[in-house]
Design a protein around this motif. Structure first.
Motif, mmCIF file in Angstrom:
data_model
loop_
_atom_site.group_PDB
_atom_site.id
_atom_site.type_symbol
_atom_site.label_atom_id
_atom_site.label_comp_id
_atom_site.label_asym_id
_atom_site.label_seq_id
_atom_site.Cartn_x
_atom_site.Cartn_y
_atom_site.Cartn_z
ATOM 1 N N THR A 9 0.445 15.375 -3.648
ATOM 2 C CA THR A 9 -0.660 14.577 -3.381
ATOM 3 C C THR A 9 -1.144 13.451 -4.375
ATOM 4 N N TRP A 10 -0.792 13.451 -5.553
ATOM 5 C CA TRP A 10 -0.849 12.473 -6.416
ATOM 6 C C TRP A 10 -0.043 11.529 -6.329
ATOM 7 N N LEU A 11 1.317 11.957 -6.065
ATOM 8 C CA LEU A 11 2.344 10.653 -5.965
ATOM 9 C C LEU A 11 1.879 9.936 -4.299
ATOM 10 N N TYR A 12 1.575 10.814 -3.485
ATOM 11 C CA TYR A 12 1.030 10.278 -2.246
ATOM 12 C C TYR A 12 0.051 9.076 -2.436
ATOM 13 N N HIS A 13 -0.973 9.302 -3.463
ATOM 14 C CA HIS A 13 -2.107 8.312 -3.467
ATOM 15 C C HIS A 13 -1.563 7.378 -4.470
ATOM 16 N N TRP A 14 -0.609 7.507 -5.264
ATOM 17 C CA TRP A 14 0.127 6.482 -6.288
ATOM 18 C C TRP A 14 0.594 5.628 -5.297
ATOM 19 N N VAL A 15 1.506 5.726 -4.681
ATOM 20 C CA VAL A 15 2.332 4.943 -3.702
ATOM 21 C C VAL A 15 1.681 4.251 -2.641
ATOM 22 N N ARG A 16 0.583 4.667 -2.294
ATOM 23 C CA ARG A 16 -0.441 4.051 -1.454
ATOM 24 C C ARG A 16 -1.399 2.992 -2.229
ATOM 25 N N ASN A 17 -1.735 3.244 -3.388
ATOM 26 C CA ASN A 17 -2.455 2.402 -3.940
ATOM 27 C C ASN A 17 -2.434 2.497 -5.636
ATOM 28 N N PRO A 18 -1.416 1.864 -6.097
ATOM 29 C CA PRO A 18 -1.009 2.044 -7.728
ATOM 30 C C PRO A 18 -2.163 1.913 -8.834
ATOM 31 N N LYS A 19 -2.865 0.627 -7.974
ATOM 32 C CA LYS A 19 -3.813 0.056 -8.987
ATOM 33 C C LYS A 19 -5.166 0.964 -9.082
ATOM 34 N N LYS A 20 -5.260 1.674 -7.990
ATOM 35 C CA LYS A 20 -6.586 2.531 -8.156
ATOM 36 C C LYS A 20 -6.401 3.494 -9.198
ATOM 37 N N HIS A 21 -5.092 3.776 -9.445
ATOM 38 C CA HIS A 21 -5.147 4.739 -10.681
ATOM 39 C C HIS A 21 -4.720 4.300 -12.157
ATOM 40 N N PHE A 22 -4.085 3.063 -11.871
ATOM 41 C CA PHE A 22 -3.737 2.387 -13.131
ATOM 42 C C PHE A 22 -3.980 0.931 -12.798
ATOM 43 N N PRO A 23 -5.253 0.234 -12.925
ATOM 44 C CA PRO A 23 -5.459 -0.929 -12.819
ATOM 45 C C PRO A 23 -4.525 -2.030 -13.400
ATOM 46 N N ASP A 24 -4.060 -1.798 -14.550
ATOM 47 C CA ASP A 24 -3.044 -2.675 -15.222
ATOM 48 C C ASP A 24 -1.620 -2.376 -14.828
ATOM 49 N N SER A 25 -1.308 -1.500 -13.767
ATOM 50 C CA SER A 25 -0.030 -1.257 -13.398
ATOM 51 C C SER A 25 0.574 -2.616 -12.778
ATOM 52 N N ALA A 26 1.773 -2.913 -13.058
ATOM 53 C CA ALA A 26 2.571 -4.120 -12.496
ATOM 54 C C ALA A 26 3.173 -3.489 -11.104
ATOM 55 N N MET A 27 2.997 -2.252 -10.802
ATOM 56 C CA MET A 27 3.773 -1.900 -9.549
ATOM 57 C C MET A 27 2.630 -2.566 -8.356
ATOM 58 N N PRO A 28 3.321 -3.257 -7.375
ATOM 59 C CA PRO A 28 2.590 -3.812 -6.290
ATOM 60 C C PRO A 28 2.154 -2.812 -5.291
ATOM 61 N N SER A 29 1.183 -3.237 -4.329
ATOM 62 C CA SER A 29 1.026 -2.401 -3.193
ATOM 63 C C SER A 29 2.339 -2.524 -2.296
ATOM 64 N N LEU A 30 2.431 -1.446 -2.088
ATOM 65 C CA LEU A 30 3.705 -1.420 -1.182
ATOM 66 C C LEU A 30 3.456 -1.232 0.406
ATOM 67 N N ARG A 31 2.079 -1.658 0.747
ATOM 68 C CA ARG A 31 1.447 -1.558 2.083
ATOM 69 C C ARG A 31 2.125 -0.562 2.756
ATOM 70 N N LEU A 32 2.308 0.901 2.472
ATOM 71 C CA LEU A 32 2.899 1.867 3.065
ATOM 72 C C LEU A 32 1.895 2.406 4.055
ATOM 73 N N THR A 33 2.571 2.817 5.209
ATOM 74 C CA THR A 33 1.688 3.548 6.293
ATOM 75 C C THR A 33 1.543 4.953 5.757
ATOM 76 N N GLU A 34 0.573 5.665 6.226
ATOM 77 C CA GLU A 34 0.347 7.014 5.941
ATOM 78 C C GLU A 34 1.746 7.742 5.993
ATOM 79 N N GLN A 35 2.302 7.567 6.967
ATOM 80 C CA GLN A 35 3.564 8.399 6.998
ATOM 81 C C GLN A 35 4.678 7.911 6.236
ATOM 82 N N GLU A 36 4.848 6.607 5.948
ATOM 83 C CA GLU A 36 5.785 6.165 4.830
ATOM 84 C C GLU A 36 5.632 6.769 3.445
ATOM 85 N N ALA A 37 4.470 6.795 3.247
ATOM 86 C CA ALA A 37 3.974 7.503 2.021
ATOM 87 C C ALA A 37 3.960 8.926 1.801
ATOM 88 N N LEU A 38 3.945 9.593 3.079
ATOM 89 C CA LEU A 38 4.494 11.181 3.103
ATOM 90 C C LEU A 38 5.857 11.145 3.040
#
Length: 76
Positions: free
Chosen positions: A45-74
């Protein structure tokens, strides 16, 4: 491009990362290697939310929004 645009995966030949350019971000330690990531994450569940919106969990993250659909994140 996917994850390997920035991350190295163990046993991935360096030549694959140099296919697009002479410079490779992973070779410059841009992003951590993904080898063994399954043992490092808190939960699926944590990984799902991380790849959907990394900056929500770590605002200084260099990881961009991947704009994944729910299925892609799953799928990740």
């Amino acid at each position: 491009m996917g994850c390997t645009a920035c991350h190295k995966v163990e046993d991935t030949p360096e030549s694959e990362f140099r296919a697009w350019t002479d410079r490779s971000r992973y070779l410059e330690e841009f992003a951590p290697a993904l080898a063994g990531v399954g043992s490092k994450i808190k939960s699926k569940t944590w990984l799902y939310h991380w790849v959907r919106n990394p900056k929500k969990h770590f605002p200084d993250s260099a990881m961009p929004s991947l704009r994944l659909t729910e299925q892609e994140a799953l799928d990740v």
